[in-house]
Structure formats: C-alpha cells, structure tokens
Motif scaffolding. Structure first.
Motif, PDB file in Angstrom:
ATOM      1  N   ARG A  21      -5.994  -3.037  -6.059  1.00 27.91           N
ATOM      2  CA  ARG A  21      -4.864  -2.268  -5.562  1.00 27.91           C
ATOM      3  C   ARG A  21      -3.810  -3.155  -4.944  1.00 27.91           C
ATOM      4  O   ARG A  21      -2.632  -2.994  -5.159  1.00 27.91           O
ATOM      5  CB  ARG A  21      -5.334  -1.276  -4.513  1.00 27.91           C
ATOM      6  CG  ARG A  21      -5.759   0.024  -5.107  1.00 27.91           C
ATOM      7  CD  ARG A  21      -6.187   0.951  -3.997  1.00 27.91           C
ATOM      8  NE  ARG A  21      -7.122   1.923  -4.540  1.00 27.91           N
ATOM      9  CZ  ARG A  21      -8.098   2.470  -3.849  1.00 27.91           C
ATOM     10  NH1 ARG A  21      -8.308   2.120  -2.583  1.00 27.91           N
ATOM     11  NH2 ARG A  21      -8.864   3.360  -4.409  1.00 27.91           N
ATOM     12  N   LEU A  24      -1.971  -5.070  -7.606  1.00 32.21           N
ATOM     13  CA  LEU A  24      -1.125  -4.135  -8.348  1.00 32.21           C
ATOM     14  C   LEU A  24       0.153  -3.849  -7.571  1.00 32.21           C
ATOM     15  O   LEU A  24       1.261  -3.939  -8.089  1.00 32.21           O
ATOM     16  CB  LEU A  24      -1.921  -2.841  -8.579  1.00 32.21           C
ATOM     17  CG  LEU A  24      -1.357  -1.838  -9.570  1.00 32.21           C
ATOM     18  CD1 LEU A  24      -1.199  -2.476 -10.946  1.00 32.21           C
ATOM     19  CD2 LEU A  24      -2.289  -0.631  -9.675  1.00 32.21           C
ATOM     20  N   ALA A  29       5.856  -4.360  -6.872  1.00 28.19           N
ATOM     21  CA  ALA A  29       6.972  -4.417  -5.937  1.00 28.19           C
ATOM     22  C   ALA A  29       7.877  -5.602  -6.249  1.00 28.19           C
ATOM     23  O   ALA A  29       9.095  -5.523  -6.148  1.00 28.19           O
ATOM     24  CB  ALA A  29       6.439  -4.515  -4.512  1.00 28.19           C
ATOM     25  N   CYS A  32       9.446  -5.005 -11.474  1.00 25.77           N
ATOM     26  CA  CYS A  32      10.523  -4.254 -12.115  1.00 25.77           C
ATOM     27  C   CYS A  32      11.625  -3.869 -11.140  1.00 25.77           C
ATOM     28  O   CYS A  32      12.725  -3.542 -11.550  1.00 25.77           O
ATOM     29  CB  CYS A  32       9.970  -2.998 -12.780  1.00 25.77           C
ATOM     30  SG  CYS A  32       9.540  -1.693 -11.620  1.00 25.77           S
ATOM     31  N   CYS A  33      11.310  -3.869  -9.873  1.00 29.29           N
ATOM     32  CA  CYS A  33      12.250  -3.232  -8.960  1.00 29.29           C
ATOM     33  C   CYS A  33      12.692  -4.182  -7.873  1.00 29.29           C
ATOM     34  O   CYS A  33      12.487  -3.931  -6.690  1.00 29.29           O
ATOM     35  CB  CYS A  33      11.611  -2.019  -8.301  1.00 29.29           C
ATOM     36  SG  CYS A  33      10.647  -1.029  -9.411  1.00 29.29           S
TER      37      CYS A  33
ATOM     38  N   LEU B 170       3.993  14.381 -12.176  1.00 30.39           N
ATOM     39  CA  LEU B 170       4.228  13.004 -11.717  1.00 30.39           C
ATOM     40  C   LEU B 170       3.191  12.595 -10.680  1.00 30.39           C
ATOM     41  O   LEU B 170       2.821  11.426 -10.582  1.00 30.39           O
ATOM     42  CB  LEU B 170       5.628  12.859 -11.104  1.00 30.39           C
ATOM     43  CG  LEU B 170       6.831  13.114 -12.013  1.00 30.39           C
ATOM     44  CD1 LEU B 170       8.122  12.803 -11.275  1.00 30.39           C
ATOM     45  CD2 LEU B 170       6.736  12.291 -13.287  1.00 30.39           C
ATOM     46  N   PRO B 322       1.748   4.691  -9.604  1.00 24.84           N
ATOM     47  CA  PRO B 322       0.294   4.640  -9.886  1.00 24.84           C
ATOM     48  C   PRO B 322      -0.475   3.838  -8.843  1.00 24.84           C
ATOM     49  O   PRO B 322      -1.609   4.176  -8.536  1.00 24.84           O
ATOM     50  CB  PRO B 322       0.220   3.986 -11.274  1.00 24.84           C
ATOM     51  CG  PRO B 322       1.594   3.582 -11.648  1.00 24.84           C
ATOM     52  CD  PRO B 322       2.564   4.262 -10.741  1.00 24.84           C
ATOM     53  N   GLU B 323       0.160   2.794  -8.305  1.00 24.82           N
ATOM     54  CA  GLU B 323      -0.568   1.953  -7.345  1.00 24.82           C
ATOM     55  C   GLU B 323      -0.769   2.625  -5.991  1.00 24.82           C
ATOM     56  O   GLU B 323      -1.522   2.146  -5.153  1.00 24.82           O
ATOM     57  CB  GLU B 323       0.126   0.589  -7.182  1.00 24.82           C
ATOM     58  CG  GLU B 323       1.462   0.613  -6.466  1.00 24.82           C
ATOM     59  CD  GLU B 323       2.650   0.921  -7.389  1.00 24.82           C
ATOM     60  OE1 GLU B 323       2.442   1.562  -8.450  1.00 24.82           O
ATOM     61  OE2 GLU B 323       3.786   0.559  -7.028  1.00 24.82           O
ATOM     62  N   PHE B 324      -0.109   3.756  -5.754  1.00 19.59           N
ATOM     63  CA  PHE B 324      -0.324   4.488  -4.489  1.00 19.59           C
ATOM     64  C   PHE B 324      -1.014   5.836  -4.685  1.00 19.59           C
ATOM     65  O   PHE B 324      -1.361   6.503  -3.725  1.00 19.59           O
ATOM     66  CB  PHE B 324       1.022   4.709  -3.773  1.00 19.59           C
ATOM     67  CG  PHE B 324       1.686   3.424  -3.386  1.00 19.59           C
ATOM     68  CD1 PHE B 324       1.110   2.582  -2.440  1.00 19.59           C
ATOM     69  CD2 PHE B 324       2.875   3.026  -3.981  1.00 19.59           C
ATOM     70  CE1 PHE B 324       1.707   1.381  -2.095  1.00 19.59           C
ATOM     71  CE2 PHE B 324       3.479   1.813  -3.653  1.00 19.59           C
ATOM     72  CZ  PHE B 324       2.893   0.992  -2.701  1.00 19.59           C
ATOM     73  N   HIS B 326      -3.888   6.599  -5.401  1.00 17.34           N
ATOM     74  CA  HIS B 326      -5.255   6.723  -4.855  1.00 17.34           C
ATOM     75  C   HIS B 326      -5.274   7.334  -3.451  1.00 17.34           C
ATOM     76  O   HIS B 326      -6.301   7.833  -3.015  1.00 17.34           O
ATOM     77  CB  HIS B 326      -5.942   5.356  -4.839  1.00 17.34           C
ATOM     78  CG  HIS B 326      -5.318   4.380  -3.894  1.00 17.34           C
ATOM     79  ND1 HIS B 326      -5.717   4.244  -2.585  1.00 17.34           N
ATOM     80  CD2 HIS B 326      -4.290   3.513  -4.066  1.00 17.34           C
ATOM     81  CE1 HIS B 326      -4.972   3.329  -1.997  1.00 17.34           C
ATOM     82  NE2 HIS B 326      -4.097   2.870  -2.869  1.00 17.34           N
ATOM     83  N   ASP B 329      -6.429  10.688  -3.804  1.00 16.03           N
ATOM     84  CA  ASP B 329      -7.703  10.944  -4.484  1.00 16.03           C
ATOM     85  C   ASP B 329      -8.470  11.973  -3.648  1.00 16.03           C
ATOM     86  O   ASP B 329      -8.510  11.869  -2.419  1.00 16.03           O
ATOM     87  CB  ASP B 329      -8.550   9.660  -4.573  1.00 16.03           C
ATOM     88  CG  ASP B 329      -8.057   8.723  -5.691  1.00 16.03           C
ATOM     89  OD1 ASP B 329      -7.120   9.107  -6.421  1.00 16.03           O
ATOM     90  OD2 ASP B 329      -8.604   7.617  -5.791  1.00 16.03           O
ATOM     91  N   GLN B 425      10.533   5.401  -8.788  1.00 11.86           N
ATOM     92  CA  GLN B 425       9.441   4.498  -8.390  1.00 11.86           C
ATOM     93  C   GLN B 425      10.000   3.214  -7.781  1.00 11.86           C
ATOM     94  O   GLN B 425       9.520   2.738  -6.752  1.00 11.86           O
ATOM     95  CB  GLN B 425       8.556   4.183  -9.609  1.00 11.86           C
ATOM     96  CG  GLN B 425       7.724   5.382 -10.068  1.00 11.86           C
ATOM     97  CD  GLN B 425       6.987   5.116 -11.374  1.00 11.86           C
ATOM     98  OE1 GLN B 425       7.450   4.326 -12.200  1.00 11.86           O
ATOM     99  NE2 GLN B 425       5.864   5.783 -11.564  1.00 11.86           N
ATOM    100  N   CYS B 426      11.039   2.669  -8.424  1.00 15.52           N
ATOM    101  CA  CYS B 426      11.665   1.449  -7.897  1.00 15.52           C
ATOM    102  C   CYS B 426      12.195   1.676  -6.483  1.00 15.52           C
ATOM    103  O   CYS B 426      12.068   0.810  -5.614  1.00 15.52           O
ATOM    104  CB  CYS B 426      12.828   1.019  -8.782  1.00 15.52           C
ATOM    105  SG  CYS B 426      12.304   0.277 -10.315  1.00 15.52           S
ATOM    106  N   ARG B 429       9.263   1.728  -4.072  1.00 15.33           N
ATOM    107  CA  ARG B 429       8.659   0.385  -3.966  1.00 15.33           C
ATOM    108  C   ARG B 429       9.557  -0.570  -3.181  1.00 15.33           C
ATOM    109  O   ARG B 429       9.078  -1.428  -2.449  1.00 15.33           O
ATOM    110  CB  ARG B 429       8.410  -0.178  -5.360  1.00 15.33           C
ATOM    111  CG  ARG B 429       7.251   0.494  -6.060  1.00 15.33           C
ATOM    112  CD  ARG B 429       7.214   0.133  -7.531  1.00 15.33           C
ATOM    113  NE  ARG B 429       6.097   0.807  -8.182  1.00 15.33           N
ATOM    114  CZ  ARG B 429       6.070   1.114  -9.481  1.00 15.33           C
ATOM    115  NH1 ARG B 429       7.091   0.799 -10.262  1.00 15.33           N
ATOM    116  NH2 ARG B 429       5.019   1.735  -9.993  1.00 15.33           N
TER     117      ARG B 429
END
Lengths: 535, 535
Positions: A21, A24, A29, A32-33, B170, B322-324, B326, B329, B425-426, B429
C-alpha cells in the motif's frame, strides 16, 4: 485509474500488504499527478480566468432559458426512468466539455424539468426565483463558506441577524423576535425544519420539568389543515402519533381552527393526565389559505403553558403590505413564527425564516456539544473568546438540525435592497390582483364554482357536474386536472376540502401576467367543455 | 408604503373594520402597482435580459474575488457586532443598484468573511468550491425548482439516482447501495442530517419490534472521536443521553474504536436489559482522521441485530483512488454509508451523499403523510400513478428531514463530467502529497512533533515546550495557533488528543500549491521561535 497507479501496482507485487500500500501510494502520488497540474486544456479545480469564461457561458445559457421558458411544457411529460436510458452508466475517466454538458441539459434534463418559474405555473405554491435572488445564490456559491459558527465567517452570521431584523420590522413583529432581545431570527432550509426545531425546543423544555420518561404523555395540537410536516416532526421527535391532535375544520370557519374545539381538546387531555405542550397554527394553509385566529388561540396556549408556533410559510410574505398585516394580528402571543422567503418573496429556494421569542430554548435542544470544548468545535480564541464571554456572538449551528450552513442571508439581503419595500409590495399585490381576476373569471362561468374564500393569491374552485350526475364530481375534477396538466400549457394542483376534490390555482410565478391567467382559464374552460360533453 | 396604500387608508376611514380592509385592498391593488409594472429603470422580478446583464457583472465580481483571494486575511479579523455598525437598520423603500450592493460586499462583507477557498486555508476540513461545482450551483439556482417528489421535476430525482450510482461505482460500494436494488443513494444537506435520518430509521425499526415505550432502553455506540452530530441526533430522536456510549480511544489504536471494547459494552448493556441498536463508525475522524475497523465492527453489529452506519464525511472522497479504497474494506457489513462531496470532492456546499441498504427503513420513518392522499401531497395523476404503482418512482422527500429540496445532483454531475475520474484522483492525491510534504517539514524541525499518523491530507502536530516547562505545552500550542491565525496569512484549527492541545493542518483548498504549504510552515516556525524565546 491513472498510469501511475497501474505502474505502482506492478512495483508493489510480491510485497506484504502494508508495504504494498505504501509503495502504491508513493508511486501514484509522484506519478500521474504531479502538483495540481492537469493536462493542457483541462478545466482546473479552480482558476479565476477559467471560472470567468465558463460562468459567462452559463449566464447566457440561463438567460436563454428564461427567454424561452414559455416554450416548455410546464409540467414535465416524461415517463419514470426516462433519464437512465439517456445517460451512460458510469462517470467518465477523462473530462468532458461544458458545451457537452449544456447540450445534455437542453436535450435530456430540461424535458424532465417541471418549470416552476414558468409564467404558466399555478401549482402548489410558488417558489420564486428572481434576478436578485439568483445573484445572491451566485455570490454565496462563489464565497462558498460554511458558516456553522460566528468565527467561520462573522459576516454570514451578522448579516443574517441584521436582515432578519429588517424583515421582522417590515412585518411589524413584536420586539422579542428581534436579535436585540432574548429571541431572534434564523434562516432554516424549509418550513419542515422550522416546525421541527421549535417542536424539539418545546418538547425538551417541558421534559426538563416533567422528566424525560413522560414523553408518551406529551400532546400536540393543530387543525386538520396543518401541513404534514408537523406530523413528520412529531414522528422524528418521538411524540406518540396518537397524541397528535389534528382538530377538525370545515367551511363554517373557512377551514380555520376553532378556539372552542382547541379548548375542549386540551381540557379533555388534561383530565386524563396527558400534557398539552405545543400548538401549531397556520396563516395561509396549504390547501386553501385558511387563517387560524392567532389571538384567541394564543391566549389558550398561554393559559396552558404551551408553546405557540405560527406557520405562515406562504402567506407571511403578504403581511409586509399594511392591508394584509391584520392576518397576523395576535402574533405577539406566539413563541415562534415562520415564513418562507423562498415561496413568494423572490428569494431563491431555500430560505425559510424562523423567528423565536427565546433563543435559549432552541439552543438547549440543538447545541452541538463538542468533545474539544464545551462551547465550540475547533474555534480559535483570538477575537473570539472575549466576545463569546460577553455573549455577543451567535453560533447558528445551535439553532438548526445541520451543523454546516450556507451564506443564505446574502440572497435575502439582495432581494430587499435590489427591489426595495415598495416594489416588493407591488409584486405581491399584483399576484393577489391576478388571483382576484381569475376568481372573477370562474364566478362568471356557471359551470364552475369558487369553493373557498380567496384571501391571497390562491383560488380554490371546481367544475360542477350536471345535476343528475353529482356523484361524479370528484372524478370530473380529477379528470379536468389531468386534462389541463397534460397539455403542458399550464400546471395546477389540487386539494381535498370537506371530502371534495378541489382544484387550486395559485398565482405567484415572477413572470406571470394577466395574459397567462386568461390563457390558463381558456384551457380550463375548453377541457371542461369537452369533459362535460362526454358525460 | 406606496401612495396607493396611503390614499386607501384615507378613503377607508370611518368604515367598519372588514369593509375598511376591503376598500384598502382594492385601492392599493389598483393604485400604485398596476400589473407587474415597476418604474422605468427598476430591476424587474425576473427578466431574461436584465438577468443576463446583471449576472455577467456578478461573474466578473466573483472571478475577481478568486483572482485576489490571496490578498485577504484568511481568518476574518473583525470584532463581534462589526457589521451592524456599517449597515442601515431598515430595508430600503426604493431599489438600490447592484453596484451599490457589490461595493458593500467588497467594503463591508468581505472583511467579515473567513475565506474557506483561500489557498492558505488549512483549518477544520476543506469545503471545496470548484469551477464545475459553481456552475452547477448557478444552473440549479437558475432552474430553481423544488424537487420534493418525482413529479415536481423528474430529472432532479432521476439524475440524483444515476449520479449516486456513478459515485457508488467509483467507490466500489456493494450492490445493495445502488438504486437498482432495495437501497440507494440520496443527497442530504450535511453529514449531521445523514446520521440523523439513519438513526431515526434504526430507532423506528427496533421500536416497531419492542414497542415505542422502550425508547428509554435503546443504546447507541460510537468512539469518543465520533463527530458531535451523533449526540445531537440522539438528542433529537429522544435517545436518552446516558444511553449514548462514546467508547474511549487512545494512541494505541491511533484513536480508532476497538472491537473488543464494543463487544464488552454491548454485552454489559444486554445483561442489564438495555437494547443495543445503532453503531456509528468513522472513516477519517474529525480530530485526526482515525479509521475505525469496519469489518470487525460490522460483524459485531450483525450478530447483535444492530444498524451499522459508516461516516466517511471527509475521507470517503479519497476512496475513489484504488490505493486508498482499503480504508472502507468491510463496508459490505454496513447499513448506511455517508461521504460529503462538499468537503473534498470539488462540489460546492451543500452535498452530503448518503447510501442506504434498505430504503424502506428510511421511508417508514420519514414519510410525509399527506391529508390529501396517503402517498402524496397534491400530485397529479397522468403519467404518475401508473408508475408509482409499479414502484418505479422515488420521492426523495421521504428520505430526508425537509420536504423541499434543491437540484443538488446537477453540481455533482458536473463535477464528475467536467473533471473526470482521473483528474479527480489527481486532485486528491496532490493534497495528500502536500500534506505529506508538510509532515516532512514538521519532522525535520526538532522543536515540533507529529502526534498522530497521517493517513490522508491532515497532519496533527504540536510544538514542544522546553524540557523544564512541559506543563505549559497546551498553552504554548494554543498561543501558537492564535499567533499564526491572527497574522491572517493562514488559518489552522486545533483538536485535543489524549488531553493534549493539538494543532491540525488540513490541506484541501482547490488553489493550494506547495508554495502555500511552505509559506504557512515558515509562519508557524517564526511564531514558534518568538513564543519559545519568550518563555
């Protein structure tokens, strides 16, 4: 998902869960951004010049909407589920253009809109938009602050106090509803929230005296014409439904609540050990603009130690005209008073104004008790604490259900300033005059009947069935309603008075002129002729 | 009062009360205010071209505000009562110009605004404005409909259902939160309203089983980090305050709720005859972004037949990455899930998104029961009734406290379309990256300490007092907060963790860049140096 995220997932393979995690997150971070940079040409989250350019486009789109508003069917004619067929089933990955969205609004959203601002809208009660109200909404959305407490934007709290004092003055409300005393005004979202918060304040006030286990003994009173929001408030507040007395009204009082009936009901309840604690009276009921006799009712509540709430959601606006002010005579007996500036006062939805006599009663029920400090959530001290100690600061979060609140006083302030009292009075009188005109049209056609006295801008009427078919009266009127509404040329709604299906014609849209009333009447006559012939 | 009204009062003198009123009304209506005509040059209530002209002016005013936003003190520096001294004590009789109002906004309102959109705003949590969100607010205010039921604007209801399904997708929410099943999403005003409506649904569900007189036995659970809105909801819903269990947390779980403690508390309450019925877990607490362990907590609620609500008001937004993801969950164990799109998702306030697993539970608590029809207030039949019978129509009034509702889905739809998933997402992040950067700056200065693990875009930290003066730690940090906020250069807020006064630095304003974080840090360092020297 961005390319960075995919790359990160590759890198992170084979690591343990937690480390995966972290890696990732790291790669994504930094990938892409970078910074807040978006691709060339993409809309930034915020940027003054992009905002300017796009908002000018939106202004033209909305002005064109008003230019063409008479061309839309007033009542939307779509079938349930229509929109899902027209829109994709996911949000897009990449940005779309404003033009694409506006094209979709035109082609896909507008057909599903019931046009409340159409001059041919005569349903329910009006929900006024106006130039001033719209500008106020824009400014509020531009500043976009969350005024839950004084410090989070002192101007928002203070302007609200000032503007509601202005409005209280126009309505000639008693001194104790002004913010300078023990009471004050607050903007709620809706009349439903207004009646809920005062019901809770009244409930908790009496429960502090009689103990909270007595909640099952508390009794609420109102007429059977009272808005359903009262029953919903009772349900929310845990008042037992069988203790919600909706006292019967009829045409003998023009559907107003009878003080005698109220007295009897209270005496009966007290005799069996119940605790009367709340009366909701209405000035301008939803069905027929009935006006409950405030003075007589208020005296009864006072002698029984009850909270007296006055709901003038629709008709309150008219009371800024001296010739209508008498409808709230007796308001000095009330503990709280509510009118919806968003109905018939040119202030865009939502803006429901509530005044209370004792603001502490509200606060004792609705205080957000923070873990951080007994008085406040996260409030810095500097200017604030000394002031708070001096009790000069109002935190409106403790006067309402939600914590956060918009800067809604801006639009009401702009309505009052950009129109001024005289033009606001003219605006209201003009609608009342148009309703009177409609009432005369109805009276002149013997096939129709006005069924309740017109007081403001609502006319309750029905089409009469032929003498030999009186039992079809309800069906006939329902069919007439459906027939006129499905033309799209006007939109009216209905009510039931003394068991009779009754048509309602409420004048109040900002663009309505005499020609719209005349055309609506013609459609009603034509459709009635057709229906009567087919009987 | 208009000239007509004065004239009417003269005429009406000497008549009996009722007749006087009639004459007065007559003269007034026919006198000063013929038709809707206003004087030449006055703003009309609504007019497409006047709207266009004035709204273009307002766009430039707002764009200029954003252009100059860094020049304002972030936290307003006014004294309580400042505005009353600057404004008149009555509304004007005659209209004023938009320019007059805008001049007043600039000179009198802006000094009292705390600028939540400033790039130097790091307090509480963010409340995002954006170009797309602002445009959506404009369009919603332009249409200005009141979407309480499907028929009052089918597009408003259906777009809300569709857009919340998009957002649920999403967030990878379980199927039963989608509108295609037994549940669905609804836009509430605030997270406070969200937790209130689900608490009421849960309360009524259990009371239908155990009888309404058992309300005093119902018990609610949450951690002591839970937002105060939960306690307020309990108070509103009549849950006894002593039955609201705020279970203790500490740094050993990073301030997350311990499943063991919950189990113990429930067992104890059941043993003494109480009825556990509701758990509120939080993903991203207000104090320190603590994340309660949903999966373990959810299993406990399930085995005890309790309602499980998850409040992710702030942190929910991050879960579209996706990296957050969880962090939620276990959400498949929840009965309801809330995130505020108006916090950190570029959707102007207010827009709090609530999904429920069983929409009927909400409706059973919140149905507006109309006098006119059991299902609906004033709803025409045409397309509607057949659809209603087929249960294809949602009336959102029965999912919320108020009756009326704005067209809020427009702004969320525009945010999703005009930015697209990748850029959203960007955006998130980038803020997380900036918070991480701030965390590193703090870590590199030995006079400071990071006091709770950073998970999202919030850093909890404090300045350390010299070794011989540890008892002044709280005062030192409070003084530092006051010192930096009173510069006007940045705005931060505080919390209390394990009894310690703690500073919060929340990155999340749309305009914030690395330079703003660096400058804020410099102010913090400078003020800390001065304070430490003066000890």
């Amino acid at each position: 998902m961005g390319g960075g995220a995919r790359e990160g997932e590759e890198v992170a393979k084979g690591m343990d869960r937690r480390r995966r995690r972290e890696v990732l997150e790291e790669v994504v971070a930094g990938g892409c951004c970078e910074g807040s940079r978006v691709r060339e040409g993409d809309l930034k989250p915020m940027d003054a010049e992009q905002l300017r350019e796009n908002a000018h486009k939106m202004v033209d789109f909305i002005a064109d909407y008003y230019k063409n508003i008479e061309n839309f069917p007033v009542l939307s004619q779509v079938q349930p589920g229509y929109l899902r067929k027209l829109l994709p089933d996911s949000a897009p990955n990449r940005p779309e253009s404003l033009q694409d969205v506006l094209d979709d609004v035109q082609a896909k959203i507008f057909p599903g809109v019931t046009h409340w601002q159409s001059p041919d809208y005569f349903a329910y009660y009006p929900s006024n938009s106006s130039i001033a109200g719209f500008l106020g909404e824009m400014l509020s959305a531009g500043i976009n602050m969350v005024g839950f407490s004084w410090i989070t934007s002192p101007a928002a709290t203070e302007l609200e106090m000032i503007v509601l004092d202005w409005l209280a003055k126009l309505l000639k409300l008693p001194d104790y509803f002004f913010s300078t005393g023990q009471g004050g005004g607050v903007i709620q979202g809706t009349a439903s929230e207004a009646v809920l918060v005062v019901l809770l304040a009244a409930r908790d006030k009496v429960l502090r005296r009689v103990g909270k286990d007595a909640i099952g003994k508390l009794v609420v009173y109102a007429s059977d014409q009272t808005h359903s929001a009262l029953q919903k408030a009772c349900q929310i507040g845990g008042i037992h439904p069988e203790n919600c007395r909706l006292l019967k009204t009829d045409s003998s009082t023009d559907y107003a609540l009878s003080p005698e009936l109220l007295n009897e009901a209270i005496s009966h309840d007290v005799a069996v050990g119940l605790i009367p604690f709340f009366l909701c009276a209405t000035v301008g009921t939803t069905s027929s603009t009935a006006v409950d006799p405030l003075l007589a009712l208020g005296k009864i509540t006072k002698s029984n130690g009850m909270w007296f709430h006055v709901d003038a959601a629709y008709a309150g606006s008219a009371c800024i005209c001296p010739e209508f002010r008498h409808y709230i005579d007796g308001i000095e007996e009330a503990d709280s008073f509510n009118m919806n500036a968003h109905k018939w006062f040119l202030t865009n939805f939502d803006c429901s104004v509530l005044w209370v006599k004792d603001r502490n009663a509200l606060i004792q029920s609705l205080l957000n008790k923070s873990r951080v400090s007994k008085k406040q959530t996260f409030v810095p001290r500097n200017t604030y604490h000394s002031a708070s100690e001096a009790n000069m600061v109002v935190d409106y979060k403790d006067w309402q259900i939600p914590l956060g609140r918009r800067f809604r006083s801006l639009k009401l302030w702009m309505v009052l300033r950009l129109y001024g009292l005289e033009n606001l009075q003219c605006y209201l009188r003009n609608h009342i005059q148009l309703a009177k005109h409609f009432e005369e049209l109805v009276s002149q056609d013997s096939r129709f009947k006005v069924v309740a006295p017109r007081k403001f801008s609502l006319v309750c009427f029905c089409v009469l069935p032929p003498c030999d078919k009186e039992d079809c009266a309800n069906k006939l009127n329902r069919d007439l309603l459906d027939a006129v509404n499905s033309t799209g040329k006007l939109f009216i709604s209905h009510t039931v008075l003394s068991g009779k299906y009754t048509l309602r014609f409420a004048v109040g849209a900002p663009l309505t002129e005499e020609r719209h009333v005349n055309e609506a009447w013609k459609v009603l006559q034509d459709k009635a002729s057709a229906l009567l012939q087919s009987l």
